[in-house]
Design a protein around this motif. Structure first.
Motif, PDB file in Angstrom:
ATOM      1  N   ILE A 194     -10.172  -0.118  27.263  1.00  0.00           N
ATOM      2  CA  ILE A 194      -8.772  -0.534  27.175  1.00  0.00           C
ATOM      3  C   ILE A 194      -8.299  -1.114  28.508  1.00  0.00           C
ATOM      4  O   ILE A 194      -7.623  -2.150  28.548  1.00  0.00           O
ATOM      5  CB  ILE A 194      -7.893   0.655  26.742  1.00  0.00           C
ATOM      6  N   GLU A 195      -8.663  -0.463  29.600  1.00  0.00           N
ATOM      7  CA  GLU A 195      -8.237  -0.929  30.925  1.00  0.00           C
ATOM      8  C   GLU A 195      -8.837  -2.293  31.244  1.00  0.00           C
ATOM      9  O   GLU A 195      -8.133  -3.195  31.723  1.00  0.00           O
ATOM     10  CB  GLU A 195      -8.647   0.087  31.983  1.00  0.00           C
ATOM     11  N   ARG A 196     -10.121  -2.454  30.975  1.00  0.00           N
ATOM     12  CA  ARG A 196     -10.769  -3.728  31.268  1.00  0.00           C
ATOM     13  C   ARG A 196     -10.244  -4.836  30.351  1.00  0.00           C
ATOM     14  O   ARG A 196     -10.090  -5.983  30.788  1.00  0.00           O
ATOM     15  CB  ARG A 196     -12.285  -3.592  31.130  1.00  0.00           C
ATOM     16  N   ALA A 197      -9.982  -4.497  29.105  1.00  0.00           N
ATOM     17  CA  ALA A 197      -9.425  -5.471  28.169  1.00  0.00           C
ATOM     18  C   ALA A 197      -8.051  -5.938  28.640  1.00  0.00           C
ATOM     19  O   ALA A 197      -7.748  -7.140  28.633  1.00  0.00           O
ATOM     20  CB  ALA A 197      -9.335  -4.865  26.771  1.00  0.00           C
ATOM     21  N   ASP A 198      -7.237  -4.998  29.059  1.00  0.00           N
ATOM     22  CA  ASP A 198      -5.895  -5.341  29.544  1.00  0.00           C
ATOM     23  C   ASP A 198      -5.973  -6.255  30.767  1.00  0.00           C
ATOM     24  O   ASP A 198      -5.234  -7.246  30.859  1.00  0.00           O
ATOM     25  CB  ASP A 198      -5.134  -4.064  29.887  1.00  0.00           C
ATOM     26  N   ASN A 199      -6.879  -5.958  31.681  1.00  0.00           N
ATOM     27  CA  ASN A 199      -7.048  -6.785  32.867  1.00  0.00           C
ATOM     28  C   ASN A 199      -7.541  -8.187  32.523  1.00  0.00           C
ATOM     29  O   ASN A 199      -7.263  -9.155  33.241  1.00  0.00           O
ATOM     30  CB  ASN A 199      -8.018  -6.122  33.850  1.00  0.00           C
ATOM     31  N   ALA A 200      -8.274  -8.286  31.399  1.00  0.00           N
ATOM     32  CA  ALA A 200      -8.807  -9.577  30.977  1.00  0.00           C
ATOM     33  C   ALA A 200      -7.819 -10.360  30.110  1.00  0.00           C
ATOM     34  O   ALA A 200      -8.111 -11.483  29.695  1.00  0.00           O
ATOM     35  CB  ALA A 200     -10.112  -9.365  30.211  1.00  0.00           C
ATOM     36  N   GLY A 201      -6.652  -9.774  29.833  1.00  0.00           N
ATOM     37  CA  GLY A 201      -5.628 -10.478  29.057  1.00  0.00           C
ATOM     38  C   GLY A 201      -5.631 -10.170  27.579  1.00  0.00           C
ATOM     39  O   GLY A 201      -5.014 -10.888  26.785  1.00  0.00           O
ATOM     40  N   PHE A 202      -6.298  -9.076  27.182  1.00  0.00           N
ATOM     41  CA  PHE A 202      -6.271  -8.615  25.792  1.00  0.00           C
ATOM     42  C   PHE A 202      -5.398  -7.356  25.750  1.00  0.00           C
ATOM     43  O   PHE A 202      -5.856  -6.249  26.040  1.00  0.00           O
ATOM     44  CB  PHE A 202      -7.690  -8.311  25.298  1.00  0.00           C
ATOM     45  N   TYR A 203      -4.124  -7.546  25.388  1.00  0.00           N
ATOM     46  CA  TYR A 203      -3.130  -6.498  25.568  1.00  0.00           C
ATOM     47  C   TYR A 203      -2.983  -5.602  24.335  1.00  0.00           C
ATOM     48  O   TYR A 203      -3.213  -6.025  23.201  1.00  0.00           O
ATOM     49  CB  TYR A 203      -1.777  -7.112  25.896  1.00  0.00           C
ATOM     50  N   ALA A 204      -2.549  -4.352  24.607  1.00  0.00           N
ATOM     51  CA  ALA A 204      -2.097  -3.405  23.569  1.00  0.00           C
ATOM     52  C   ALA A 204      -3.178  -3.073  22.551  1.00  0.00           C
ATOM     53  O   ALA A 204      -2.912  -2.981  21.354  1.00  0.00           O
ATOM     54  CB  ALA A 204      -0.854  -3.949  22.868  1.00  0.00           C
ATOM     55  N   LEU A 205      -4.401  -2.838  23.015  1.00  0.00           N
ATOM     56  CA  LEU A 205      -5.493  -2.475  22.123  1.00  0.00           C
ATOM     57  C   LEU A 205      -5.623  -0.960  21.922  1.00  0.00           C
ATOM     58  O   LEU A 205      -6.443  -0.515  21.123  1.00  0.00           O
ATOM     59  CB  LEU A 205      -6.823  -3.030  22.654  1.00  0.00           C
ATOM     60  N   LYS A 206      -4.832  -0.196  22.625  1.00  0.00           N
ATOM     61  CA  LYS A 206      -4.882   1.249  22.476  1.00  0.00           C
ATOM     62  C   LYS A 206      -4.405   1.650  21.087  1.00  0.00           C
ATOM     63  O   LYS A 206      -3.358   1.210  20.616  1.00  0.00           O
ATOM     64  CB  LYS A 206      -4.020   1.922  23.540  1.00  0.00           C
ATOM     65  N   GLY A 207      -5.176   2.519  20.418  1.00  0.00           N
ATOM     66  CA  GLY A 207      -4.806   2.969  19.077  1.00  0.00           C
ATOM     67  C   GLY A 207      -3.533   3.790  19.088  1.00  0.00           C
ATOM     68  O   GLY A 207      -3.062   4.243  20.133  1.00  0.00           O
ATOM     69  N   HIS A 208      -2.967   3.997  17.904  1.00  0.00           N
ATOM     70  CA  HIS A 208      -1.751   4.796  17.786  1.00  0.00           C
ATOM     71  C   HIS A 208      -1.975   6.181  18.376  1.00  0.00           C
ATOM     72  O   HIS A 208      -3.069   6.754  18.266  1.00  0.00           O
ATOM     73  CB  HIS A 208      -1.338   4.903  16.318  1.00  0.00           C
ATOM     74  N   GLN A 209      -0.935   6.729  18.993  1.00  0.00           N
ATOM     75  CA  GLN A 209      -1.066   8.015  19.688  1.00  0.00           C
ATOM     76  C   GLN A 209      -1.534   9.143  18.776  1.00  0.00           C
ATOM     77  O   GLN A 209      -2.121  10.123  19.231  1.00  0.00           O
ATOM     78  CB  GLN A 209       0.276   8.390  20.323  1.00  0.00           C
ATOM     79  N   SER A 210      -1.314   9.025  17.481  1.00  0.00           N
ATOM     80  CA  SER A 210      -1.697  10.093  16.559  1.00  0.00           C
ATOM     81  C   SER A 210      -3.190  10.096  16.233  1.00  0.00           C
ATOM     82  O   SER A 210      -3.725  11.105  15.769  1.00  0.00           O
ATOM     83  CB  SER A 210      -0.902   9.979  15.256  1.00  0.00           C
ATOM     84  N   VAL A 211      -3.866   8.965  16.472  1.00  0.00           N
ATOM     85  CA  VAL A 211      -5.288   8.882  16.123  1.00  0.00           C
ATOM     86  C   VAL A 211      -6.177   8.432  17.275  1.00  0.00           C
ATOM     87  O   VAL A 211      -7.396   8.645  17.247  1.00  0.00           O
ATOM     88  CB  VAL A 211      -5.510   7.935  14.916  1.00  0.00           C
TER      89      VAL A 211
END
Length: 362
Positions: free
Chosen positions: A312-329
């Motif tokens: 998730i961190e590397r994706a965000d740095n590369a410009g792929f935002y908000a890939l983190k799954g919903h907090q419940s899962v």
């Protein structure tokens, strides 16, 4: 500025061409000398915006003349209450098909206003999350209506069929509206929060059949009363005018690229590309049965969950935002709504392949 892609489940991407038009018109809409945000909702200028928006939507979805289009407050969750308040007396019952988190919440809210028959259609097929076919739903004989949520954003599960019933079908299409061809006449009410396939948050679209107005004797708050909203042209009070304006621009964008058939084919291509990348990977895992995979919300995990945060961190740095799954899962969720271009999914797939290769060499 480098190309970035927003995979958020909502508020989600808005087409770049729409954002550029908003930017150009923001200070001086249609040479009026005012921002569209400053136009009175009672003015002829805004009336033209509202009329154009509805006409384009009706054309895109082939909405029959006996259906009203409402632009409402309260989000999709507001309709959890509005539906039973408008359609059923407290002593009556309704069928609620539960396929995930949002339909669960809808059923719980409706139980405050009527008797709810919960039909949980979730089950397991070959170790995968799946949904029962509509032929296997245990519907009630005395239900006033049937509620479904065709696409569950958190679990990535999608309903692909409907049962044969003479009851009005009510559908929460917040995450699927305008993504595929739809026969509106099969439904009594369709509603959708705007922040996924329509525009910015704050607006809720409701499409309601004429014979379902004024169905109850109970008192309904004016802001949620469909009959009052129809009579007042969705202007019981000041509506979310800026979101309404942008929704109209999104409708025009969709019409200009060829309409719903065209975007549906693109959506299928995007989903196929991403699911194939996951299925062919030894690092990424999707646990949804192929019969019920959502084409809007692709949920998956990493075989080694301990490196999920790295991905998730590397994706965000590369410009792929908000890939983190919903907090419940937890896990990963890539929401690939209409505004997500094919190039965005292609780039994400390449990033996933590079990440997996690098992880294998560490």
């Amino acid at each position: 500025m480098k190309q970035n892609y927003n995979f958020c489940a909502g508020p989600s991407m808005i087409p770049n061409v729409v954002l550029k038009q908003v930017q150009e018109e923001l200070l001086n809409w249609n040479n009026s000398g005012r921002s569209v945000m400053e136009l009175s909702h009672r003015s002829p200028e805004f009336a033209s915006i509202a009329e154009s928006s509805e006409n384009t939507l009706r054309e895109l979805m082939s909405i029959p003349d006996n259906y009203h289009v409402l632009y409402c407050h309260g989000g999709g969750s507001g309709q959890f209450s509005a539906i039973p308040l408008n359609l059923i007396e407290k002593s009556q019952s309704a069928d609620y098909v539960v396929s995930g988190h949002w339909s669960e919440l809808a059923a719980a809210e409706a139980s405050k206003y009527c008797h709810v028959n919960v039909i949980d259609i979730r089950h397991n097929v070959e170790g995968k999350d799946a949904l029962l076919s509509a032929n296997d739903w245990q519907l009630s004989d005395n239900a006033s209506y049937l509620f479904v949520c065709p696409n569950e954003t958190i679990s990535g599960l999608e309903i692909h069929d409907l049962p044969q019933t003479d009851k009005p079908i009510i559908a929460d299409m917040s995450s699927s509206i305008l993504s595929r061809p739809l026969d509106v006449a099969k439904y009594g009410v369709i509603y959708a929060g705007a922040q996924k396939n329509i525009g910015p948050a704050g607006l809720t679209l409701v499409i309601v059949r004429d014979d379902l107005l004024d169905k109850v004797k109970r008192t309904v708050p004016a802001i949620f009363d469909y009959k009052t909203l129809v009579e007042k042209s969705s202007m019981v009070n000041t509506p979310p005018t800026f979101a309404w304006y942008i929704a109209g621009l999104v409708f025009n964008w969709l019409k200009n690229i060829g309409g719903i058939e065209v975007i549906y084919n693109t959506n299928l291509e995007k989903a196929k590309l991403l699911y194939e990348a996951i299925d062919q990977s030894s690092l990424f895992i999707n646990n949804v049965h192929s019969d019920n995979r959502s084409i809007m919300n692709v949920v998956f995990n990493l075989e080694n969950k301990e490196i999920t945060h790295q991905f998730i961190e590397r994706a965000d740095n590369a410009g792929f935002y908000a890939l983190k799954g919903h907090q419940s899962v937890g896990g990963i969720r890539a929401s690939i709504y209409n505004a997500m271009p094919l190039a965005g999914v292609q780039s994400l797939v390449q990033f996933m392949k590079d990440f997996e290769k690098n992880m294998g060499t560490q």
